[in-house]
Structure formats: structure tokens, C-alpha cells
Design a protein around this motif. Structure first.
Motif, mmCIF file in Angstrom:
data_model
loop_
_atom_site.group_PDB
_atom_site.id
_atom_site.type_symbol
_atom_site.label_atom_id
_atom_site.label_comp_id
_atom_site.label_asym_id
_atom_site.label_seq_id
_atom_site.Cartn_x
_atom_site.Cartn_y
_atom_site.Cartn_z
ATOM 1 N N VAL A 169 0.841 -1.202 0.000
ATOM 2 C CA VAL A 169 0.000 0.000 0.000
ATOM 3 C C VAL A 169 0.874 1.250 0.000
ATOM 4 O O VAL A 169 0.611 2.209 -0.733
ATOM 5 N N GLU A 170 1.904 1.278 0.804
ATOM 6 C CA GLU A 170 2.795 2.447 0.869
ATOM 7 C C GLU A 170 3.495 2.667 -0.462
ATOM 8 O O GLU A 170 3.708 3.818 -0.871
ATOM 9 N N ARG A 171 3.846 1.584 -1.148
ATOM 10 C CA ARG A 171 4.505 1.713 -2.452
ATOM 11 C C ARG A 171 3.544 2.280 -3.493
ATOM 12 O O ARG A 171 3.906 3.143 -4.294
ATOM 13 N N VAL A 172 2.306 1.796 -3.476
ATOM 14 C CA VAL A 172 1.296 2.317 -4.413
ATOM 15 C C VAL A 172 1.011 3.779 -4.107
ATOM 16 O O VAL A 172 0.873 4.611 -5.020
ATOM 17 N N ALA A 173 0.897 4.130 -2.825
ATOM 18 C CA ALA A 173 0.636 5.520 -2.451
ATOM 19 C C ALA A 173 1.770 6.430 -2.909
ATOM 20 O O ALA A 173 1.526 7.562 -3.354
ATOM 21 N N VAL A 183 -6.658 12.293 -5.714
ATOM 22 C CA VAL A 183 -7.181 11.324 -4.752
ATOM 23 C C VAL A 183 -8.056 11.973 -3.688
ATOM 24 O O VAL A 183 -8.410 11.328 -2.704
ATOM 25 N N SER A 184 -8.417 13.232 -3.863
ATOM 26 C CA SER A 184 -9.235 13.921 -2.868
ATOM 27 C C SER A 184 -10.686 13.487 -3.005
ATOM 28 O O SER A 184 -11.013 12.528 -3.692
ATOM 29 N N LEU A 204 -2.630 10.911 4.176
ATOM 30 C CA LEU A 204 -3.688 9.981 4.563
ATOM 31 C C LEU A 204 -4.612 9.674 3.393
ATOM 32 O O LEU A 204 -5.037 8.528 3.215
ATOM 33 N N GLU A 205 -4.929 10.679 2.570
ATOM 34 C CA GLU A 205 -5.793 10.447 1.408
ATOM 35 C C GLU A 205 -5.118 9.530 0.398
ATOM 36 O O GLU A 205 -5.765 8.657 -0.194
ATOM 37 N N ALA A 210 -4.646 4.203 -2.014
ATOM 38 C CA ALA A 210 -3.808 3.040 -2.315
ATOM 39 C C ALA A 210 -4.359 1.788 -1.650
ATOM 40 O O ALA A 210 -4.312 0.690 -2.221
ATOM 41 N N HIS A 211 -4.900 1.936 -0.448
ATOM 42 C CA HIS A 211 -5.514 0.791 0.228
ATOM 43 C C HIS A 211 -6.696 0.263 -0.578
ATOM 44 O O HIS A 211 -6.919 -0.961 -0.658
ATOM 45 N N GLY A 212 -7.465 1.144 -1.200
ATOM 46 C CA GLY A 212 -8.583 0.712 -2.030
ATOM 47 C C GLY A 212 -8.123 -0.061 -3.251
ATOM 48 O O GLY A 212 -8.772 -1.033 -3.661
ATOM 49 N N ILE A 213 -6.997 0.339 -3.834
ATOM 50 C CA ILE A 213 -6.475 -0.363 -5.012
ATOM 51 C C ILE A 213 -6.003 -1.760 -4.634
ATOM 52 O O ILE A 213 -6.315 -2.751 -5.303
#
Length: 308
Positions: A169-173, A183-184, A204-205, A210-213
Motif C-alpha cells: 500500500v505504501e509503495r502504491v501511495a 485522490v481527494s 492519509l488520502e 492506495a488501500h482501495g487499489i
């Protein structure tokens, strides 16, 4: 997730060049999809890790890599293949996927330590054991290996899995942030649209987006645990807890009254304490005055039809 940057290659799978009934058009990325002996990739049906429904995937020759097949279908589209026209203009795109996502549901369902080939056995999807041959299948990131290395026996480890997913997730973000993806709150109507530095979202957004992806390849329960592991607040549930039922009913009543006020035509209130002034009749024009004088002494046309 990171994509392999390479020029797209077009593959046409057909049994008869003179017929387009069994023809599929693919756009694939990655040089690893081409075998040394000229073998083409193999399209198989596997269980989707999130929905458990059938989905199409592509194994490279030797089952070294795997890619997900995405289909794009629009009306009024066709393909010209050689001297034939294929009326079904569906286009298939392949994108690399980490094989751990496909193996993870089987590891979670396994009640005990099992060899990987036994863990991946699926009667409905007999091609699933081929995932064990993927070269980038590093199960030590999500499971504990037991016994000899040649045995390849694993047991699911939730803590390792959440830590591995957190890095994903952090990598995608980070990729979304580098590409300035919108992403807003307005991202529903501006998906994958570049935004300016003034419109870019917060950390955070980007993390939530990224968590959704990543969650598109996870079961609902593990996706929820991942959100808690990432300290992503559940704003919907929090709002429901903060607002009491009484406040909800009052808010609905206020909205209903406001709506009725907007629908009701607005009229000017009359002041009954003062006598109402009679409205002045507008002055008659010269033509109207001349017609009125000419009509003096003339009878109405209905008078000729009265009984005598």
C-alpha cells in the motif's frame, strides 16, 4: 502496483486464420512473455483472490510469471484481422500481478501445515498448482516455512501478511503521489487525473486511495484488518457513532421542511394594518380613444339576433 515498462506486443490467438470466430486480440507487456522456442503465453482460468469468481490470467512460457487479463468492451467496435472482420471488438490487456495475491486465499484456508502443491489443489480450477512455479513467489513474506526447504511446506502468518500488504500500500501511495494522481473527495469524477500542487491530497488520502487499489485483490475481512493495521480511520462508522438517533430524526425533519419551503411559491406578505391602495388603470392610447368615440350610438351585433 508497479507495472513493467515495455512496448506493448500484439498477440492473436486463433485456430484458423480464415475464421475470426475463435480470435482473441491481446496487448501484453513484458519481454518475459516470449519463450525462447517461440512459445506463446498460456491463458488460463483461475479463482480471483477477492471474489473467488473465475477470472482470466496469463502464464508465461515455463510458468515463470503471471499476468491478469483485463477486458475492455465497447459498442460499435470491430477488428480487421488479415482479410476478415471480427465483429466482436473486445480488447484484452494484461498487467503483471504478484502471484502471492493468488496463493494467499489458499494459505489462509489451510488449517494445518501443508506442502504448497497440496495447498494449491483446486478441483474447480486445475491450473492453480502452476502458481508454485512462478519465480517471484516469495511465500516467506506471508507464511512460515516448516521442515526442509525442498518440502516447501508453509503455514499462514497473519502478522507477516499485514506487514507485506502495508509495504504494498505504501509503495502504491508513493507512486500515486509522484504522478500527482487526484485522490481527494472529487476523485470519483477525476480518477487517474493529474492534479496541480494546490489540489494534491494529503498523505492519509493517498494511503486510503492506495488501500482501495490493493484491496481489490483481497477478501473483505483481510482488507478491513489491513485498514486497521494502517491506522486508516473508518469515517463512516465514526460519524454514525457520534450522531444520535434523535439528531438524525431532527436533521431529516429540517431537510424535509427546507425542501417544502423551497417548493412552495414565494408570495409577498400583505400589511393588513393599512388600507390597500386601489391600483391605477393605465391611460388609454389615442387609437383606443378614437375607437371608443366611434362606437358611441352603435348597437351590439347580438342585438340583431334577439326575438322581436
Amino acid at each position: 502496483m508497479p507495472r513493467i515498462k515495455a512496448s506493448p506486443k500484439k498477440y492473436v490467438k486463433t485456430n484458423n486464420l480464415n475464421s475470426t470466430s475463435n480470435t482473441w486480440v491481446f496487448l501484453m507487456k513484458g519481454d518475459s512473455l516470449e519463450g525462447k522456442d517461440g512459445n506463446l503465453p498460456n491463458v488460463v482460468k483461475l479463482r480471483h483472490p477477492a471474489s473467488s469468481q473465475p477470472a482470466m490470467f496469463v502464464f508465461s512460457p515455463g510458468d515463470l510469471t503471471i499476468q491478469e487479463v483485463l477486458a475492455f468492451d465497447e459498442n460499435k467496435r470491430s477488428w480487421f484481422i488479415d482479410d476478415n472482420v471480427k465483429s466482436d471488438g473486445k480488447m484484452h490487456l494484461s498487467t503483471p500481478i504478484d502471484p502471492i495475491f493468488l496463493v494467499l486465499p489458499y494459505l489462509r484456508k489451510s488449517p494445518q501445515i501443508q506442502p504448497l502443491d497440496q495447498c494449491l489443489w483446486d478441483e474447480d480450477y486445475p491450473e492453480t498448482p502452476r502458481l508454485a512455479h512462478c519465480q517471484n513467489l516469495k511465500l516467506s513474506l506471508v507464511a512460515d516455512r516448516k521442515g526442509d526447504e525442498s518440502l516447501q511446506a508453509f503455514k499462514y502468518n497473519e502478522e507477516k501478511t499485514l506487514n507485506w500488504l502495508k509495504k504494498k500500500v505504501e509503495r502504491v501511495a508513493e507512486v500515486l503521489k509522484q504522478k500527482s494522481i487526484h485522490v481527494s473527495q472529487g476523485a470519483l469524477s477525476a480518477t487517474y487525473v493529474k492534479s496541480t500542487k494546490y489540489e494534491s491530497g494529503t498523505d492519509l488520502e493517498y494511503l486510503k486511495y492506495a488501500h482501495g487499489i490493493v484491496s481489490e485483490y483481497l477478501a473483505d475481512d483481510i482488507a478491513k484488518k489491513l485498514a486497521q493495521y494502517l491506522n486508516i480511520p473508518d469515517e463512516v462508522e465514526r460519524k454514525r457513532k457520534l450522531i444520535s438517533p434523535k439528531e438524525v430524526s431532527e436533521e431529516k425533519k429540517f431537510k424535509r421542511d427546507t425542501l417544502e419551503e423551497d417548493v412552495t411559491p414565494r408570495t409577498k406578505a400583505l400589511d393588513l394594518s393599512k388600507p390597500e391602495k386601489p391600483q391605477k388603470t393605465p391611460p388609454m392610447s389615442k387609437k383606443e380613444l378614437s375607437r371608443q368615440k366611434a362606437a358611441i350610438g352603435s348597437k351590439s351585433i347580438t342585438s340583431f339576433f334577439k326575438k322581436k
